[in-house]
Design a protein around this motif. Structure first.
Motif, PDB file in Angstrom:
ATOM      1  N   ASP A   1      13.818   4.668  33.001  1.00 20.54           N
ATOM      2  CA  ASP A   1      14.408   3.767  33.997  1.00 20.54           C
ATOM      3  C   ASP A   1      15.097   4.526  35.121  1.00 20.54           C
ATOM      4  O   ASP A   1      15.867   3.956  35.892  1.00 20.54           O
ATOM      5  CB  ASP A   1      15.393   2.802  33.337  1.00 20.54           C
ATOM      6  CG  ASP A   1      16.528   3.527  32.627  1.00 20.54           C
ATOM      7  OD1 ASP A   1      16.541   4.778  32.648  1.00 20.54           O
ATOM      8  OD2 ASP A   1      17.402   2.842  32.045  1.00 20.54           O
TER       9      ASP A   1
ATOM     10  N   GLY B   1      10.902   0.916  33.585  1.00 28.63           N
ATOM     11  CA  GLY B   1      11.523  -0.380  33.366  1.00 28.63           C
ATOM     12  C   GLY B   1      12.567  -0.334  32.277  1.00 28.63           C
ATOM     13  O   GLY B   1      13.079   0.724  31.918  1.00 28.63           O
ATOM     14  N   ARG B   2      12.877  -1.496  31.733  1.00 32.18           N
ATOM     15  CA  ARG B   2      13.867  -1.618  30.671  1.00 32.18           C
ATOM     16  C   ARG B   2      13.201  -1.381  29.320  1.00 32.18           C
ATOM     17  O   ARG B   2      12.132  -1.935  29.052  1.00 32.18           O
ATOM     18  CB  ARG B   2      14.500  -3.004  30.705  1.00 32.18           C
ATOM     19  CG  ARG B   2      15.239  -3.315  32.004  1.00 32.18           C
ATOM     20  CD  ARG B   2      15.769  -4.740  31.983  1.00 32.18           C
ATOM     21  NE  ARG B   2      16.436  -5.068  33.241  1.00 32.18           N
ATOM     22  CZ  ARG B   2      17.718  -4.854  33.477  1.00 32.18           C
ATOM     23  NH1 ARG B   2      18.465  -4.297  32.530  1.00 32.18           N
ATOM     24  NH2 ARG B   2      18.266  -5.184  34.629  1.00 32.18           N
TER      25      ARG B   2
ATOM     26  N   GLU C   1      12.136  -4.631  27.224  1.00 33.11           N
ATOM     27  CA  GLU C   1      11.031  -5.380  27.841  1.00 33.11           C
ATOM     28  C   GLU C   1       9.715  -4.626  27.726  1.00 33.11           C
ATOM     29  O   GLU C   1       8.664  -5.215  27.427  1.00 33.11           O
ATOM     30  CB  GLU C   1      11.360  -5.668  29.306  1.00 33.11           C
ATOM     31  CG  GLU C   1      12.533  -6.610  29.494  1.00 33.11           C
ATOM     32  CD  GLU C   1      12.913  -6.763  30.952  1.00 33.11           C
ATOM     33  OE1 GLU C   1      12.245  -6.144  31.817  1.00 33.11           O
ATOM     34  OE2 GLU C   1      13.888  -7.500  31.237  1.00 33.11           O
ATOM     35  N   GLU C   2       9.746  -3.326  27.953  1.00 31.92           N
ATOM     36  CA  GLU C   2       8.512  -2.549  27.912  1.00 31.92           C
ATOM     37  C   GLU C   2       7.972  -2.425  26.482  1.00 31.92           C
ATOM     38  O   GLU C   2       6.768  -2.573  26.244  1.00 31.92           O
ATOM     39  CB  GLU C   2       8.741  -1.160  28.516  1.00 31.92           C
ATOM     40  CG  GLU C   2       8.938  -1.180  30.011  1.00 31.92           C
ATOM     41  CD  GLU C   2       7.773  -1.849  30.728  1.00 31.92           C
ATOM     42  OE1 GLU C   2       6.612  -1.428  30.516  1.00 31.92           O
ATOM     43  OE2 GLU C   2       8.018  -2.796  31.500  1.00 31.92           O
TER      44      GLU C   2
ATOM     45  N   ASP D   1      19.890   4.754  24.366  1.00 28.43           N
ATOM     46  CA  ASP D   1      19.753   3.338  24.056  1.00 28.43           C
ATOM     47  C   ASP D   1      18.324   2.899  23.791  1.00 28.43           C
ATOM     48  O   ASP D   1      18.080   1.755  23.441  1.00 28.43           O
ATOM     49  CB  ASP D   1      20.311   2.482  25.203  1.00 28.43           C
ATOM     50  CG  ASP D   1      21.823   2.604  25.307  1.00 28.43           C
ATOM     51  OD1 ASP D   1      22.442   2.953  24.289  1.00 28.43           O
ATOM     52  OD2 ASP D   1      22.351   2.357  26.398  1.00 28.43           O
TER      53      ASP D   1
ATOM     54  N   VAL E   1      18.695  -1.902  21.375  1.00 28.00           N
ATOM     55  CA  VAL E   1      17.299  -2.009  21.772  1.00 28.00           C
ATOM     56  C   VAL E   1      16.387  -2.177  20.559  1.00 28.00           C
ATOM     57  O   VAL E   1      15.532  -3.055  20.521  1.00 28.00           O
ATOM     58  CB  VAL E   1      16.872  -0.799  22.620  1.00 28.00           C
ATOM     59  CG1 VAL E   1      15.360  -0.799  22.847  1.00 28.00           C
ATOM     60  CG2 VAL E   1      17.587  -0.829  23.958  1.00 28.00           C
TER      61      VAL E   1
END
Length: 278
Positions: free
Chosen positions: A43, A78-79, A82-83, A106, A112
């Motif tokens: 990210d 990305g996050r 989500e990924e 994280d 996560v």
């Protein structure tokens, strides 16, 4: 059921735990005759060079372990949650390490990994610290819920792939009965009821796996403590994403969360089909 066209996906962050998880996933992908896909989620553009180096170094180690295995790498932006959830839609299994480090802390165990285990479209395995063993039984905790039925089926499949014994455990305690301490005769009656329930749950699935050596254990105690203790000799501990009576589907169940943080062996968290579609 394993589907060879779908990959086993590993979340990579450059830490020793992620490398250990990738090593576990090599054996698993080879058993499933599936490709291995190593994914690092970045990210921060400033970390791109580090991320690329980390995922390629891990891929080289995986290829050295199993030259016959197809190993691919992807750098995603990305996050992390989500990924990894996006990758889980096309995976048969997602594998994460126990802890990350540095800028990618994280990305693995913590908020996560719990979120991925709660919402993934496929089973999620978290490989904790220590060297995973390929000996010992596959262990699964059940309680009669839809999630535990899905976990039981997954555990049978894992035992078949590994050529291992399957240990099926159901744990009960007075808190489940909304009552105080039981008298001896009441405790004996509950124990017999749990043993019958356990046998019924296993028989509903076992006929599809007639060659799997299966041992059943019904015991009184705390589920997390009992499963953690039994996991000391296991090669994998399997639990449902939520147990019987737990509220909603937004969070990881207390038993699954507890064993993820305390079990001494890799832990697989399995969601049932209705939960995956929600």
């Amino acid at each position: 059921m394993s589907t060879p066209d779908k990959p086993v996906v590993v979340g990579i962050d450059g830490s020793d735990d992620a490398t250990r998880a990738a090593g576990w996933a090599v054996t698993e992908a080879d058993r499933r005759q599936a490709p291995l896909l190593l994914v690092i989620v970045n990210d921060d553009p400033a970390r791109t060079s580090y991320a690329e180096g980390a995922v390629h170094r891990t891929a080289d180690k995986c290829r050295a372990m199993a030259p016959q295995l197809s190993v691919d790498v992807e750098l995603a932006s990305g996050r992390p949650v989500e990924e990894l959830l996006r990758y889980s839609r096309q995976a048969q299994l997602v594998v994460l390490g126990g802890r990350g480090h540095g800028g990618f802390t994280d990305a693995l165990l913590g908020g996560v990994s719990s979120a991925v285990a709660t919402h993934a479209s496929c089973p999620v395995v978290v490989v904790r610290r220590g060297v995973p063993t390929t000996a010992g039984p596959v262990l699964v905790g059940v309680d009669g819920s839809d999630s535990s039925t899905a976990a039981l089926r997954f555990a049978f499949e894992e035992a078949q792939l590994a050529g291992a014994q399957l240990l099926v455990v159901e744990v009960w305690h007075e808190g489940d009965l909304l009552a105080g301490p039981l008298r001896r005769e009441e405790s004996d009656r509950v124990q017999e009821d749990v043993e019958r329930s356990l046998a019924d749950q296993v028989s509903a699935v076992q006929e599809q796996f007639p060659d799997i050596r299966t041992r059943l254990l019904a015991q009184r105690g705390h589920p997390v403590a009992a499963l953690t203790d039994a996991g000391r000799d296991a090669q994998l501990l399997v639990v449902g994403h939520r147990g019987r009576g737990e509220f909603g589907g937004l969070f990881l169940g207390s038993v699954a969360a507890g064993v993820l943080h305390h079990a001494p062996c890799p832990v697989a968290v399995v969601r049932h089909a209705a939960a995956r579609s929600s």
